[in-house]
Write a protein that holds these residues in place. Structure first.
Motif, PDB file in Angstrom:
ATOM      1  N   SER A  23      10.030   4.111 -12.009  1.00 49.34           N
ATOM      2  CA  SER A  23       8.921   3.216 -11.938  1.00 49.34           C
ATOM      3  C   SER A  23       8.727   2.479 -13.263  1.00 49.34           C
ATOM      4  CB  SER A  23       7.646   3.889 -11.486  1.00 49.34           C
ATOM      5  OG  SER A  23       7.646   5.209 -11.826  1.00 49.34           O
ATOM      6  N   SER A  24       9.250   1.423 -13.178  1.00 46.38           N
ATOM      7  CA  SER A  24       9.294   0.422 -14.227  1.00 46.38           C
ATOM      8  C   SER A  24       8.443  -0.775 -13.819  1.00 46.38           C
ATOM      9  CB  SER A  24      10.735  -0.034 -14.432  1.00 46.38           C
ATOM     10  OG  SER A  24      11.189  -0.626 -13.220  1.00 46.38           O
ATOM     11  N   ILE A  25       8.364  -1.790 -14.705  1.00 47.16           N
ATOM     12  CA  ILE A  25       7.609  -2.989 -14.337  1.00 47.16           C
ATOM     13  C   ILE A  25       8.313  -3.728 -13.196  1.00 47.16           C
ATOM     14  CG2 ILE A  25       8.685  -4.594 -15.985  1.00 47.16           C
ATOM     15  CD1 ILE A  25       5.776  -5.633 -16.505  1.00 47.16           C
ATOM     16  N   ALA A  26       9.619  -3.590 -13.099  1.00 45.72           N
ATOM     17  CA  ALA A  26      10.348  -4.166 -11.960  1.00 45.72           C
ATOM     18  C   ALA A  26       9.926  -3.477 -10.665  1.00 45.72           C
ATOM     19  CB  ALA A  26      11.853  -4.028 -12.175  1.00 45.72           C
ATOM     20  N   ASP A  27       9.704  -2.168 -10.735  1.00 49.64           N
ATOM     21  CA  ASP A  27       9.219  -1.430  -9.573  1.00 49.64           C
ATOM     22  C   ASP A  27       7.835  -1.935  -9.164  1.00 49.64           C
ATOM     23  OD1 ASP A  27       9.243   1.040  -7.743  1.00 49.64           O
ATOM     24  OD2 ASP A  27       7.436   1.390  -8.937  1.00 49.64           O
ATOM     25  N   LEU A  28       6.992  -2.210 -10.154  1.00 46.37           N
ATOM     26  CA  LEU A  28       5.656  -2.741  -9.872  1.00 46.37           C
ATOM     27  C   LEU A  28       5.752  -4.100  -9.189  1.00 46.37           C
ATOM     28  CD1 LEU A  28       2.602  -2.829 -10.063  1.00 46.37           C
ATOM     29  CD2 LEU A  28       2.809  -3.511 -12.459  1.00 46.37           C
ATOM     30  N   ALA A  29       6.660  -4.952  -9.657  1.00 45.44           N
ATOM     31  CA  ALA A  29       6.816  -6.275  -9.044  1.00 45.44           C
ATOM     32  C   ALA A  29       7.252  -6.155  -7.590  1.00 45.44           C
ATOM     33  CB  ALA A  29       7.832  -7.102  -9.836  1.00 45.44           C
ATOM     34  N   ARG A  30       8.187  -5.251  -7.316  1.00 47.75           N
ATOM     35  CA  ARG A  30       8.637  -5.041  -5.937  1.00 47.75           C
ATOM     36  C   ARG A  30       7.481  -4.548  -5.062  1.00 47.75           C
ATOM     37  NH1 ARG A  30      13.703  -3.326  -8.358  1.00 47.75           N
ATOM     38  NH2 ARG A  30      15.466  -4.464  -7.425  1.00 47.75           N
ATOM     39  N   LYS A  31       6.708  -3.598  -5.572  1.00 50.85           N
ATOM     40  CA  LYS A  31       5.599  -3.055  -4.786  1.00 50.85           C
ATOM     41  C   LYS A  31       4.500  -4.099  -4.578  1.00 50.85           C
ATOM     42  CE  LYS A  31       6.419   1.813  -5.695  1.00 50.85           C
ATOM     43  NZ  LYS A  31       6.085   3.007  -6.498  1.00 50.85           N
ATOM     44  N   TYR A  32       4.318  -4.966  -5.554  1.00 51.20           N
ATOM     45  CA  TYR A  32       3.368  -6.066  -5.397  1.00 51.20           C
ATOM     46  C   TYR A  32       3.792  -6.957  -4.231  1.00 51.20           C
ATOM     47  CZ  TYR A  32       1.517 -10.757  -6.345  1.00 51.20           C
ATOM     48  OH  TYR A  32       0.960 -12.001  -6.223  1.00 51.20           O
ATOM     49  N   TYR A  33       5.051  -7.364  -4.233  1.00 42.41           N
ATOM     50  CA  TYR A  33       5.520  -8.228  -3.145  1.00 42.41           C
ATOM     51  C   TYR A  33       5.471  -7.497  -1.811  1.00 42.41           C
ATOM     52  CZ  TYR A  33       8.208 -11.537  -0.420  1.00 42.41           C
ATOM     53  OH  TYR A  33       8.593 -12.437   0.551  1.00 42.41           O
ATOM     54  N   LEU A  34       5.817  -6.244  -1.820  1.00 43.95           N
ATOM     55  CA  LEU A  34       5.792  -5.441  -0.601  1.00 43.95           C
ATOM     56  C   LEU A  34       4.369  -5.369  -0.034  1.00 43.95           C
ATOM     57  CD1 LEU A  34       7.826  -3.700   1.071  1.00 43.95           C
ATOM     58  CD2 LEU A  34       7.006  -1.738  -0.245  1.00 43.95           C
ATOM     59  N   THR A  35       3.369  -5.302  -0.908  1.00 43.64           N
ATOM     60  CA  THR A  35       1.968  -5.280  -0.470  1.00 43.64           C
ATOM     61  C   THR A  35       1.606  -6.592   0.208  1.00 43.64           C
ATOM     62  OG1 THR A  35       1.444  -3.818  -2.321  1.00 43.64           O
ATOM     63  CG2 THR A  35      -0.400  -4.910  -1.227  1.00 43.64           C
ATOM     64  N   LEU A  36       2.008  -7.717  -0.398  1.00 42.97           N
ATOM     65  CA  LEU A  36       1.752  -9.021   0.226  1.00 42.97           C
ATOM     66  C   LEU A  36       2.420  -9.099   1.602  1.00 42.97           C
ATOM     67  CD1 LEU A  36       2.291 -11.499  -2.758  1.00 42.97           C
ATOM     68  CD2 LEU A  36       0.278 -10.142  -2.178  1.00 42.97           C
ATOM     69  N   GLU A  37       3.625  -8.597   1.663  1.00 45.66           N
ATOM     70  CA  GLU A  37       4.372  -8.619   2.923  1.00 45.66           C
ATOM     71  C   GLU A  37       3.673  -7.784   3.989  1.00 45.66           C
ATOM     72  OE1 GLU A  37       8.992  -8.442   3.252  1.00 45.66           O
ATOM     73  OE2 GLU A  37       8.246  -6.383   3.468  1.00 45.66           O
ATOM     74  N   ALA A  38       3.174  -6.612   3.612  1.00 45.03           N
ATOM     75  CA  ALA A  38       2.494  -5.742   4.571  1.00 45.03           C
ATOM     76  C   ALA A  38       1.224  -6.398   5.107  1.00 45.03           C
ATOM     77  CB  ALA A  38       2.164  -4.403   3.915  1.00 45.03           C
ATOM     78  N   ILE A  39       0.486  -7.087   4.234  1.00 51.86           N
ATOM     79  CA  ILE A  39      -0.721  -7.789   4.683  1.00 51.86           C
ATOM     80  C   ILE A  39      -0.342  -8.913   5.649  1.00 51.86           C
ATOM     81  CG2 ILE A  39      -2.632  -9.250   3.900  1.00 51.86           C
ATOM     82  CD1 ILE A  39      -2.627  -7.556   1.294  1.00 51.86           C
ATOM     83  N   ALA A  40       0.757  -9.602   5.374  1.00 52.54           N
ATOM     84  CA  ALA A  40       1.221 -10.661   6.280  1.00 52.54           C
ATOM     85  C   ALA A  40       1.649 -10.089   7.627  1.00 52.54           C
ATOM     86  CB  ALA A  40       2.377 -11.422   5.635  1.00 52.54           C
ATOM     87  N   LEU A  41       2.351  -8.955   7.619  1.00 53.78           N
ATOM     88  CA  LEU A  41       2.766  -8.323   8.875  1.00 53.78           C
ATOM     89  C   LEU A  41       1.555  -7.888   9.697  1.00 53.78           C
ATOM     90  CD1 LEU A  41       5.707  -6.151   7.499  1.00 53.78           C
ATOM     91  CD2 LEU A  41       5.937  -8.123   9.016  1.00 53.78           C
ATOM     92  N   GLN A  42       0.540  -7.381   9.024  1.00 52.50           N
ATOM     93  CA  GLN A  42      -0.664  -6.968   9.740  1.00 52.50           C
ATOM     94  C   GLN A  42      -1.410  -8.182  10.298  1.00 52.50           C
ATOM     95  OE1 GLN A  42      -3.917  -4.809   7.612  1.00 52.50           O
ATOM     96  NE2 GLN A  42      -3.365  -3.180   9.055  1.00 52.50           N
ATOM     97  N   THR A  43      -1.367  -9.300   9.579  1.00 52.09           N
ATOM     98  CA  THR A  43      -1.954 -10.537  10.103  1.00 52.09           C
ATOM     99  C   THR A  43      -1.249 -10.959  11.387  1.00 52.09           C
ATOM    100  OG1 THR A  43      -2.554 -11.228   7.855  1.00 52.09           O
ATOM    101  CG2 THR A  43      -2.487 -12.943   9.559  1.00 52.09           C
ATOM    102  N   ARG A  44       0.073 -10.859  11.397  1.00 50.84           N
ATOM    103  CA  ARG A  44       0.822 -11.168  12.621  1.00 50.84           C
ATOM    104  C   ARG A  44       0.400 -10.234  13.754  1.00 50.84           C
ATOM    105  NH1 ARG A  44       7.465 -11.253  13.443  1.00 50.84           N
ATOM    106  NH2 ARG A  44       7.415 -11.195  15.726  1.00 50.84           N
ATOM    107  N   HIS A  45       0.174  -8.970  13.459  1.00 53.18           N
ATOM    108  CA  HIS A  45      -0.260  -8.008  14.481  1.00 53.18           C
ATOM    109  C   HIS A  45      -1.581  -8.460  15.112  1.00 53.18           C
ATOM    110  CE1 HIS A  45      -1.160  -3.466  15.440  1.00 53.18           C
ATOM    111  NE2 HIS A  45      -0.887  -4.165  16.519  1.00 53.18           N
TER     112      HIS A  45
END
Length: 565
Positions: free
Chosen positions: A421-443
């Motif tokens: 868990s590096s800052i690169a890991d944080l960036a990936r998890k940030y994008y993953l969070t945005l993606e999850a919110i978008a997927l839930q919006t589609r739901h």
């Protein structure tokens, strides 16, 4: 009405109160935002409380500031409107605040008189209500949320001396402030129908309130503790306008029109969905019709996100609140979906990561917003991994986002988030969070359209609308255009100002209300779907996995509950 007429919108959000002075063409002349107090309980994470006195004081300061900033006289202000979070405010019949904090002072006069929308103390009360099979449940997607007002009122009855309980008035927060401003107790259809179990076409249901143990609210059919039997559509004039006392405190003129209020998300709907939009630098010259509103889903995104769509007939959607008749337009119906935690979730994912201090320091050194630094990191990772999109960076990681329960379409407050868990890991998890919110919006969109709606576009407002990556994700994931408001932060308060104009002009017809919305809504910007075929297939696959995680979590939870019996 004269072109030099102005209107004030007052938006009471989760953490602040905002006033904006708005011209007849929708131009915002001045705005002022003041922080409000929220009390938590260090021994009970479910508790969120506020004060109507504190909020009113901040509103008065903000209104006076916008008059000073704009140099526009109070005599030019023709009307004002309020929107607020769907929180429970409690007062006595003189309007004095009643304490809602558990302990020896509950039910007595005191400042802490609001149970905030996010407060989850009424879980058992909601479970009782949901076991009744009452007709009221049909109008909240089959499951009443513990965030609504009736579970909270029931919790208060269980914890309050009966004599103290009997002297209480219970308000959804927007209605409290129209009462505070006018002295008139008339409630809005938006609040009573959406949050207080008033059934469209059928009215209050005495049998339901008797069944759950709140029979005293019926009061022989007077219903005086929750607003009598009278309610109004959005923007209808409340009483005789501003009372003398309220006018003096606000710096306005006694009798200034006050429009019946809206829950904040509904004001966001009003302030966005009538917009024309810019595409490729060109403004569409076609004025949207009222009928077009039923294809436009408003997503009001802040701490949480609400999704609102209007229809000519009532559409029943499992796990989605409504249908609510007259909630905004007379004779029209609204459905309300939602995500309990979106902006709050993004903040949580970032600030709890061990590399967040490094991210803050880098943002400070580079003079950039945190989200822009994360974008730089994601772009570097994309090149290093030789992929075309950020979605491909996280293709093997899946995230379920309901850290604060699911509002819709599952309607399950016990759902919990999961992340695979590096800052690169944080960036990936940030994008993953945005993606999850978008997927839930589609739901949510899929649930609405499967039930009978015809949503073809998303109209955003709130802080998330300025997140370019997130908005493109919404467009790509839902495969429909997203329209962004001229100002991400002003759509809700603009909707509140429209209520003031509707009241001042005495407008009662939906077509005329829509014309005011079209005239006062600035053009938005269209974000079209732009995913490549490869990314579209990847997002579709992640959506299937997202839906499977819901089934898995429910199954696992049931297995654990059975094992504990």
């Amino acid at each position: 009405m004269s072109s030099d007429s102005y209107f004030i919108g007052i938006d009471i959000g989760t953490g602040s109160a905002r006033a904006s002075l708005v011209a007849q063409n929708g131009e915002i002349k001045a705005s002022s935002t003041k922080d409000t107090i929220t009390w938590r309980d260090q021994h009970d994470h479910r508790i969120f409380e506020q004060s109507t006195n504190n909020i009113w004081e901040q509103i008065c300061i903000a209104v006076k500031e916008v008059l000073t900033q704009s140099n526009i006289p109070a005599t030019a202000v023709r009307g004002l409107g309020f929107d607020a979070t769907c929180s429970l405010a409690v007062s006595d019949f003189e309007g004095n605040p009643i304490t809602v904090t558990k302990g020896g002072d509950i039910g007595k006069n005191g400042d802490r008189n609001i149970i905030l929308w996010a407060d989850h103390r009424a879980e058992k009360e909601a479970e009782l209500i949901n076991s009744t099979g009452s007709i009221v449940l049909n109008y909240v997607g089959g499951t009443m949320s513990l965030e609504m007002e009736v579970p909270k009122v029931l919790w208060l009855k269980k914890h309050m001396d009966p004599a103290l309980f009997s002297r209480c008035q219970f308000f959804d927060l927007p209605d409290f402030f129209t009462y505070k401003a006018t002295g008139d107790n008339t409630r809005s259809f938006c609040s009573t129908t959406c949050k207080c179990s008033y059934v469209p076409d059928k009215g209050w249901q005495p049998d339901f309130f008797e069944q759950i143990g709140l029979g005293e609210l019926v009061d022989g059919g007077n219903w005086k503790q929750i607003g009598a039997s009278m309610a109004q559509a959005a923007g209808s004039p409340v009483g005789r306008g501003l009372s003398k006392t309220a006018a003096e405190e606000l710096g306005l003129i006694e009798g200034t029109a006050v429009g019946s209020g809206l829950i904040d998300a509904y004001a966001g709907w009003m302030g966005t969905v009538a917009a024309r939009y810019m595409e490729n630098g060109q403004l569409s010259n076609v004025l949207p019709s009222l009928d077009e509103s039923r294809h436009r889903l408003a997503a009001v995104a802040g701490t949480s996100t609400c999704h609102l769509v209007q229809s000519r007939e009532g559409v029943f959607v499992k796990g989605v609140w409504g249908p609510y008749r007259d909630a905004v337009f007379p004779g029209w119906w609204m459905n309300e979906g939602g995500q309990s935690s979106t902006g709050q979730l993004i903040h949580f994912i970032l600030t709890t990561h061990h590399s967040y201090p490094e991210l803050e320091e880098r943002a400070k050194q580079e003079g950039k917003a945190i989200h822009l630094v994360l974008l730089d990191i994601l772009e570097k990772l994309r090149h290093e991994n030789n992929v075309d999109t950020y979605t491909e960076l996280t293709k093997d990681v899946h995230f379920y986002p309901d850290f604060h329960g699911n509002r819709s379409p599952i309607a399950d407050s016990r759902m919990r988030g999961s992340i695979d868990s590096s800052i690169a890991d944080l960036a990936r998890k940030y994008y993953l969070t945005l993606e999850a919110i978008a997927l839930q919006t589609r739901h949510i969109v899929d649930a609405l359209n499967t039930a009978g709606h015809d949503v073809t576009s998303l109209y955003m407002s709130g802080g998330q609308a300025k997140n370019v990556i997130m908005m493109q994700l919404f467009a790509d994931t839902c495969d429909m255009p997203v329209v962004l408001p001229k100002s991400h932060s002003e759509a809700v308060v603009l909707g509140a100002a429209m209520l003031g104009r509707i009241a001042a002009e005495g407008v009662t017809d939906g077509e005329d209300m829509w014309k005011i919305m079209v005239e006062m809504t600035p053009p938005g910007t269209l974000v079209a779907p732009a995913a490549s075929l490869r990314v579209k297939k990847l997002l579709d696959a992640k959506y299937k996995i997202f839906r499977e995680t819901i089934d898995i979590q429910k199954r696992w939870r049931q297995q654990i509950e059975e094992a504990m019996q």
